[in-house]
Scaffold this motif. Structure first.
Motif: not given
Length: 311
Positions: A42, A70, A89, A92-93, A113, A116
């Motif tokens: 990430f 991303a 995120q 979505e991740f 990242g 997240t």
């Protein structure tokens, strides 16, 4: 300049379509190399998969390494007509991981990242087998750079106009020079930044309309989250802070000793909140750790996964 994706991944740049947090289909650019258990990389705010350029091949000797941009970053789609909300995120991740893997994964994440990744570990613990985070803005008191603060305050409509007129492309030599100066400022050893690095780091901003707009939008969200946190108003950042003790997966926390954006003391604080964690302060390393200290990071991750009997 040779295609970076082709040089690093057997199938080059691939595309995956997921449903984003707003419920719309969005194309995500990714590459993968190696075999074995999956390891996701990430990137942080304003970056893209290129930031992991020094870790992809070394880690692919042990894992199926999956590196993606991303939404809004790098080579992924940039839906500038739709506004984002905090925590998008995370949704979505998770969908990217679920689309590409059917088993728990290792996550190696940096900066935004990494924030997240902590949220995913709280909300979807079954997805993560091991977690490694670097220089996390978990206890941020402000946006760490004047340029970020400036972008967060400029109306998005104005930035979108700049993007649509391709002004960054028209002034590409200046953009590359400014971004090179700023990137060197977060490196412990600025001389390691090459012309090729500058070319690829700036590439999405110069070639893809919408990149600057989406980065500015993320910074606006971040600024609002920090402001709400300081005013004790309900917010996504405080929610993650409050639930850190719920993270049970084995976690490696790495922090650059010379990170001028988020101090190494934040790493100690994070380590205290996650019981099943270990902390490693990386000497001669600034905020851009994936560039500054890739050899140490790669070694630390491999040793951590061996010690926790993952490999």
């Amino acid at each position: 300049m040779k295609d970076w994706w082709q040089l690093n991944f057997p199938k080059g740049r691939q595309s995956l379509t997921i449903t984003d947090a707003n419920g719309y289909p969005v194309k995500i650019a990714y590459g993968e190399v190696g075999t074995g258990k999956p390891l996701f990389l990430f990137h942080g705010v304003g970056s893209w998969s290129y930031n992991w350029r020094n870790s992809i091949k070394p880690l692919s000797k042990y894992f199926r390494v999956i590196c993606f941009d991303a939404k809004g970053y790098g080579f992924s789609e940039k839906p500038v007509s739709r506004r984002e909300t905090e925590g998008h995120q995370v949704i979505e991740f998770v969908r990217i991981i679920q689309a590409l893997c059917n088993e728990p994964v290792v996550i190696l994440a940096e900066s935004l990242g990494a924030l997240t990744a902590l949220a995913i570990a709280q909300e979807n613990p079954d997805l993560i087998a091991r977690l490694a985070v670097i220089n996390v803005p978990i206890f941020a008191q402000k946006l760490p750079h004047w340029g970020m603060s400036l972008l967060s305050q400029v109306p998005l409509e104005l930035i979108q106009t700049i993007d649509s007129l391709r002004l960054p492309y028209l002034f590409s030599p200046l953009v590359r020079e400014v971004m090179a100066i700023e990137r060197r400022s977060v490196l412990y050893n600025p001389s390691t930044l090459t012309k090729e690095d500058v070319y690829w780091i700036t590439y999405p901003y110069l070639e893809f309309s919408g990149t600057l707009t989406k980065v500015a939008e993320e910074l606006k969200i971040a600024a609002q989250e920090i402001e709400c946190s300081q005013k004790n108003k309900p917010n996504w950042l405080t929610k993650i802070q409050s639930n850190l003790s719920n993270i049970n997966v084995a976690t490696l926390i790495m922090w650059g000793e010379h990170d001028t954006w988020f101090p190494a003391s934040d790493g100690n604080k994070l380590h205290q909140h996650i019981s099943n964690s270990r902390l490693q302060i990386i000497k001669e390393c600034g905020h851009d750790a994936s560039s500054d200290a890739s050899l140490i990071i790669n070694k630390n991750v491999i040793n951590f996964l061996k010690d926790t009997q993952f490999i």
